[in-house]
Write a protein that holds these residues in place. Structure first.
Motif, PDB file in Angstrom:
ATOM      1  N   UNK A  19       0.829  -1.206   0.000  1.00  0.00           N
ATOM      2  CA  UNK A  19       0.000   0.000   0.000  1.00  0.00           C
ATOM      3  C   UNK A  19       0.864   1.257   0.000  1.00  0.00           C
ATOM      4  N   UNK A  20       1.948   1.244   0.752  1.00  0.00           N
ATOM      5  CA  UNK A  20       2.850   2.396   0.777  1.00  0.00           C
ATOM      6  C   UNK A  20       3.492   2.648  -0.571  1.00  0.00           C
ATOM      7  N   UNK A  21       3.922   1.589  -1.230  1.00  0.00           N
ATOM      8  CA  UNK A  21       4.542   1.737  -2.549  1.00  0.00           C
ATOM      9  C   UNK A  21       3.521   2.226  -3.569  1.00  0.00           C
ATOM     10  N   UNK A  22       2.298   1.699  -3.495  1.00  0.00           N
ATOM     11  CA  UNK A  22       1.248   2.146  -4.411  1.00  0.00           C
ATOM     12  C   UNK A  22       0.934   3.618  -4.175  1.00  0.00           C
ATOM     13  N   UNK A  23       0.838   4.013  -2.928  1.00  0.00           N
ATOM     14  CA  UNK A  23       0.555   5.414  -2.599  1.00  0.00           C
ATOM     15  C   UNK A  23       1.664   6.325  -3.116  1.00  0.00           C
ATOM     16  N   UNK A  24       2.909   5.911  -2.937  1.00  0.00           N
ATOM     17  CA  UNK A  24       4.042   6.681  -3.436  1.00  0.00           C
ATOM     18  C   UNK A  24       3.985   6.814  -4.957  1.00  0.00           C
ATOM     19  N   UNK A  25       3.624   5.726  -5.637  1.00  0.00           N
ATOM     20  CA  UNK A  25       3.503   5.752  -7.089  1.00  0.00           C
ATOM     21  C   UNK A  25       2.409   6.729  -7.519  1.00  0.00           C
ATOM     22  N   UNK A  26       1.264   6.697  -6.856  1.00  0.00           N
ATOM     23  CA  UNK A  26       0.154   7.591  -7.206  1.00  0.00           C
ATOM     24  C   UNK A  26       0.535   9.048  -6.970  1.00  0.00           C
ATOM     25  N   UNK A  27       1.161   9.331  -5.844  1.00  0.00           N
ATOM     26  CA  UNK A  27       1.580  10.705  -5.543  1.00  0.00           C
ATOM     27  C   UNK A  27       2.597  11.192  -6.574  1.00  0.00           C
ATOM     28  N   UNK A  28       3.559  10.353  -6.927  1.00  0.00           N
ATOM     29  CA  UNK A  28       4.569  10.744  -7.926  1.00  0.00           C
ATOM     30  C   UNK A  28       3.926  11.011  -9.281  1.00  0.00           C
ATOM     31  N   UNK A  29       2.936  10.206  -9.639  1.00  0.00           N
ATOM     32  CA  UNK A  29       2.254  10.392 -10.917  1.00  0.00           C
ATOM     33  C   UNK A  29       1.457  11.696 -10.928  1.00  0.00           C
ATOM     34  N   UNK A  30       0.738  11.970  -9.862  1.00  0.00           N
ATOM     35  CA  UNK A  30      -0.071  13.186  -9.789  1.00  0.00           C
ATOM     36  C   UNK A  30       0.811  14.435  -9.776  1.00  0.00           C
ATOM     37  N   UNK A  31       1.898  14.412  -9.007  1.00  0.00           N
ATOM     38  CA  UNK A  31       2.775  15.578  -8.981  1.00  0.00           C
ATOM     39  C   UNK A  31       3.448  15.803 -10.336  1.00  0.00           C
ATOM     40  N   UNK A  32       3.740  14.724 -11.055  1.00  0.00           N
ATOM     41  CA  UNK A  32       4.312  14.864 -12.396  1.00  0.00           C
ATOM     42  C   UNK A  32       3.290  15.496 -13.341  1.00  0.00           C
ATOM     43  N   UNK A  33       2.039  15.105 -13.215  1.00  0.00           N
ATOM     44  CA  UNK A  33       0.970  15.675 -14.041  1.00  0.00           C
ATOM     45  C   UNK A  33       0.835  17.173 -13.784  1.00  0.00           C
TER      46      UNK A  33
END
Length: 81
Positions: A19-33
């Motif tokens: 869950x932590x890795x998934x959350x980190x991935x989602x946050x990184x994707x949104x901030x990149x957007x």
């Protein structure tokens, strides 16, 4: 970071780490957007940004793809068994 969270040398894959890795991935994707949107909206595009943004995108996707390979451990990574 995603690889380091999901494959620690001794602890294994616990649901909280996934869950932590998934959350980190989602946050990184949104901030990149948002970063791309703001750079284009306010004409803040730089030559360095044109080089580094696609590189960061590819690294993020590659990390996710590595983690989708079930039970795979990258070469050179210490095995926990």
């Amino acid at each position: 970071m995603v690889i380091l969270i999901l494959l620690p040398p001794a602890a294994g894959r616990s649901p909280s780490r996934v869950r932590g890795a998934f959350s980190l991935f989602v946050v990184a994707t949104i901030t990149d957007l948002f970063d791309g949107y703001i750079a284009r909206r306010y004409h803040m595009v730089t030559t360095l940004g044109k080089l580094l943004d696609p590189l960061a995108d590819k690294l993020l996707v590659c990390a996710a793809m590595i983690m989708l390979i079930r039970g795979a451990v990258p070469r050179g990574w210490p095995s926990s068994s």
